[in-house]
Design a protein around this motif. Structure first.
Motif, PDB file in Angstrom:
ATOM      1  N   ASP A 118       0.830  -1.203   0.000  1.00  0.00           N
ATOM      2  CA  ASP A 118       0.000   0.000   0.000  1.00  0.00           C
ATOM      3  C   ASP A 118       0.867   1.256   0.000  1.00  0.00           C
ATOM      4  O   ASP A 118       1.898   1.324   0.680  1.00  0.00           O
TER       5      ASP A 118
ATOM      6  N   VAL B 141      -0.606   6.150  -4.348  1.00  0.00           N
ATOM      7  CA  VAL B 141      -1.402   5.379  -5.310  1.00  0.00           C
ATOM      8  C   VAL B 141      -2.881   5.429  -4.932  1.00  0.00           C
ATOM      9  O   VAL B 141      -3.253   5.119  -3.797  1.00  0.00           O
TER      10      VAL B 141
ATOM     11  N   PRO C  76      -7.008   4.703  -6.878  1.00  0.00           N
ATOM     12  CA  PRO C  76      -7.668   4.106  -8.044  1.00  0.00           C
ATOM     13  C   PRO C  76      -7.787   5.112  -9.183  1.00  0.00           C
ATOM     14  O   PRO C  76      -7.964   6.310  -8.973  1.00  0.00           O
TER      15      PRO C  76
ATOM     16  N   ASP D  19       2.503  -0.116 -15.255  1.00  0.00           N
ATOM     17  CA  ASP D  19       1.437  -0.982 -14.765  1.00  0.00           C
ATOM     18  C   ASP D  19       0.161  -0.147 -14.874  1.00  0.00           C
ATOM     19  O   ASP D  19      -0.129   0.676 -14.000  1.00  0.00           O
TER      20      ASP D  19
ATOM     21  N   ARG E   1      -2.990  -0.904 -14.725  1.00  0.00           N
ATOM     22  CA  ARG E   1      -4.033  -1.161 -13.730  1.00  0.00           C
ATOM     23  C   ARG E   1      -3.752  -0.390 -12.449  1.00  0.00           C
ATOM     24  O   ARG E   1      -4.645   0.249 -11.893  1.00  0.00           O
ATOM     25  N   ARG E   2      -2.521  -0.428 -11.986  1.00  0.00           N
ATOM     26  CA  ARG E   2      -2.161   0.258 -10.740  1.00  0.00           C
ATOM     27  C   ARG E   2      -1.878   1.740 -10.988  1.00  0.00           C
ATOM     28  O   ARG E   2      -1.999   2.568 -10.086  1.00  0.00           O
TER      29      ARG E   2
END
Length: 420
Positions: A305, A309, A311, A359, A361-362
């Protein structure tokens, strides 16, 4: 850098030693517009470092050494009586009065007066390049302990030294192609930020840090910019402040926003929601588009975590300047700056040591080079906030010369498209 820090500690010790034995001679001084304690000490006591003497002699009248006001009368220790008549004289300063909107004026009300050079960490003597960069540095004030002030004190020499050391590492990215301006600001401590979620951080910083930066921007655009196009850049907390500038300050000043070459908002989340709420903002698609936001956060594989970062994050590859998931190899990286966090030494390595793969998605850049050190575990809690496999403090440094070249490319593209 450690030698520099020791030197500064020695200087501070000498200054505080002098405070304990203040000379008997003293004179009154009336504060005028553009003054700060550093500038008064530099003018009348011969060294800005002696601001502490003035502060100690007038503690009953100075609530915050960052903020003094025209009309206040201070005792200047060590100033001969015969100099009293000249103590209130000062050179003419550029006017900082502007036609801001009421909102902007209210926000900037309690901030330092950036007509005083001591409130600038970097201020070019001559702005001889065709474009500028306004850089907002990351968190260098760690706080620590429940009794520590939440906000950094700009006159504190330890804080100023940490800021300048950060700029020494990073600002070469922008100084090759632009004039670089860096305001000191009362940033929030890392220890206080640690208690705030990434989604709440912008609102949390709508206080002293924002007040200072808005005031610095007001002064910069009215007195220093001279109509040149500019880059807005930041890292970490400085990038969060860049987001506030883009969303709020530039909305009040579209005439400035039109001249923005790009915004490098590095080391903090930039999400789809940011653009849905602010339709005028655009994210970069390639190496030479302008008027766009450029952003990335660097991690190793399988990072935990991180408050960097959220969503829906958007990201661009800092080597290939594409948004696809193809690997950009170390051979394509023009160069890295590697800091030995134990000794403080810095090595420039060309080609760079870091690769980069998105990445999607991340929403981060993945660096797969296992021989590179992650953000140190003992780096004042940063690794606990950004994850054990984070490269947060090296977001710029791993891709230093690739980013430096990209700054030049975007500046040239803007000047070309505007016939300059």
């Amino acid at each position: 850098m450690k030698r520099c820090a020791k030197l500064m500690l020695c200087i501070c010790a000498l200054v505080f030693g002098a405070v304990l034995t203040l000379p008997a001679a003293a004179a009154d001084y009336t504060v005028v517009r553009g003054d700060c304690l550093w500038r008064i000490a530099q003018r009348h006591l011969g060294s800005g470092f002696r601001w502490v003497e003035i502060y100690e002699a007038n503690r009953d009248h100075i609530r915050d050494p960052n903020l003094i006001y025209p009309g206040q009368v201070f005792l200047i220790p060590g100033l001969d009586d015969e100099d009293e008549t000249t103590a209130g004289e000062t050179e003419a300063l550029p006017s900082t009065e502007t036609a801001e909107t009421e909102t902007s004026a209210e926000i900037a009300d309690g901030a330092p007066d950036y007509a005083c050079e001591a409130f600038w960490a970097l201020l070019p003597e001559t702005a001889d390049k065709a474009a500028d960069t306004i850089y907002l540095y990351p968190t260098v004030y760690f706080g620590g302990g429940d009794d520590a002030p939440r906000f950094a004190s700009i006159p504190e020499e330890a804080y100023r030294t940490d800021v300048l050391e950060n700029l020494e590492l990073t600002c070469g990215i922008f100084s090759e192609a632009t004039n670089v301006f860096v305001p000191f600001y009362r940033q929030s401590s890392l220890s206080s930020i640690a208690s705030v979620s990434a989604g709440e951080l912008e609102d949390y910083l709508k206080c002293e840090p924002r007040d200072d930066i808005y005031a610095a921007l007001d002064y910069y655009f009215e007195n220093l910019n001279a109509g040149r196009p500019f880059i807005l850049a930041g890292h970490g907390q400085g990038s969060v402040m860049c987001k506030l500038v883009l969303k709020d300050y530039m909305r009040e000043h579209p005439e400035y926003y039109e001249r923005m070459i790009a915004a490098y908002v590095v080391g903090c989340p930039v999400t789809v929601d940011d653009f849905e709420e602010n339709e005028e903002l655009l994210f970069a698609k390639g190496a030479d588009d302008t008027g766009v936001i450029v952003s990335w956060n660097t991690e190793g594989t399988d990072n935990t975590d991180s408050m960097c970062v959220l969503p829906g994050m958007l990201v661009i590859n800092p080597i290939s300047w594409t948004r696809g998931e193809g690997l950009a190899s170390t051979a394509s990286n023009l160069g890295s700056r590697i800091v030995n966090h134990s000794s403080g030494s810095v090595d420039d390595v060309k080609p760079g040591l870091a690769d980069a793969k998105l990445d999607i998605r991340r929403g981060v850049v993945i660096c797969s080079n296992v021989n590179l050190s992650y953000t140190p575990v003992d780096c004042e809690g940063i690794s606990s906030l950004c994850g054990a496999r984070s490269y947060h403090i090296d977001d710029y440094l791993l891709y230093f010369y690739s980013v430096q070249e990209n700054v030049s490319v975007r500046v040239a593209a803007y000047l070309r498209s505007h016939g300059q």
